[in-house]
Design an enzyme around this catalytic site. Sequence first.
Site, PDB file in Angstrom:
ATOM      1  N   ASN A 318       0.841  -1.198   0.000  1.00  0.00           N
ATOM      2  CA  ASN A 318       0.000   0.000   0.000  1.00  0.00           C
ATOM      3  C   ASN A 318       0.879   1.253   0.000  1.00  0.00           C
ATOM      4  OD1 ASN A 318      -2.309   1.502  -0.087  1.00  0.00           O
ATOM      5  ND2 ASN A 318      -3.162   0.733   1.835  1.00  0.00           N
ATOM      6  N   HIS A 349      -8.335   3.416   8.493  1.00  0.00           N
ATOM      7  CA  HIS A 349      -8.900   2.158   8.026  1.00  0.00           C
ATOM      8  C   HIS A 349     -10.298   1.924   8.577  1.00  0.00           C
ATOM      9  CE1 HIS A 349      -4.807   1.022   6.680  1.00  0.00           C
ATOM     10  NE2 HIS A 349      -5.435   0.189   5.886  1.00  0.00           N
TER      11      HIS A 349
END
Length: 422
Positions: A318, A349
């Site tokens: 990521n 998140h």
Amino acid sequence: QINFVACQLFALLAAFWFRIYLGPNHASSAVRHAFATLFGIYFAVFCFGWYSIHLFVLVMMNYGIMNMASIPNIHRYSFVVAMGYLTLCHISRIYIFHYGILTTDFSGPLMIITQKITTLACQLHDGIGRQAEELTAEQNRLAVKTKPSLLEYLSYLLNFMSIIAGPCSNYKDYVAFIEGRHVHMKLLEVNWKQKGYDRLPDPSPTGAVMYKLCITLVSLILFLTLTKNFPMAYIIDNEFLDKTPFLSRLGYLYVVTQAAKPKYYFAWTLADAVNNAAGYGFSGVDERGTFHWDLLSNLNIWNIETATSFKMYIENWNIQTAAWLKRVCYDRAPWYPTALTFVLSALWHGVYPGYYFTFLTGILITLAARAIRNNCRHYFLSSVPLKTAYDVLTWAVTQLAVCYTVAPFVMLAVEPTIKFYK
């Protein structure tokens, strides 16, 4: 999931069309901005229905902040509003949908838009509200010195190439791409020598797109085979725990963690290919004269699978989110930058407990790995066999540490996480 794949495949075709028929030589910047924005809005509505209103509300709220807030505080207000709205949406998913993975899960695009909003706000603050000598070299390069128009703002946040799966990019890079300066700007950044050319070369992204589509296809096949056959939930099955030796459990943990990766490889690589197909994502040329299209790449699979340190692993996983965390939090944190960066990553998140188990554990793993590397590694550099042994050992420990750290991220809830730890 079907809508997601359909939209991304259609976006891929639209990206090729956009590059060929609406390239900078055939259409004005305003037309390119408008097309990218309208198609992005259409994709959002198609995938998420009325839930897409959350994306548009957040975008317009922060456009108001950008134009009304004082420059010294623009990044703070934008950050609080964007992260606050995202967190409220995350909370609603837990209490309304009870850990369900929804077909109408709009949180992914909202997370990407939050990254872009805060990135632009920080870069505007750097470009208008700070002196050049106060900035790092990277901050100075990315600083935005004029506020974008409404069309430029909407295009940056809602363009069809990145609205579904990202990645987040820097505002200056995106505007340079729309205006047709992107490739030449990157060539000049690496001091390209024309060597007899009467103009700078115009590299094609087709080869990079085909290569990434091959990776996407392999990832899809692995997802449909491995992921379904090796569920993470099995590692906390009572029969498995009672009958399986400890080392075998660790081995199976590695297998199920590997099986959980292909869906990320698929989504991120396809998103990268979509941007490249539109002509966006050129990163420069190496010393051998090879052109690279990895400016927006979100992962380096080889470096992930061969990582010999926790730092190396997370730097190649990521990637664009790691860059966002660095630019928005790590480089600006007044104290404890590592801890604050992991906390922000967990908050971004979502609010599932598993995320916090993962990222708080990540703080300790990062600090421990750094201490061991600094204190032990130099003892193993005196010969090739010692260095090879060190690399093999640290690879195994790193992969196992990652498995231990990310398992709660997949399981989400407290009870299965505690059972896993036991």
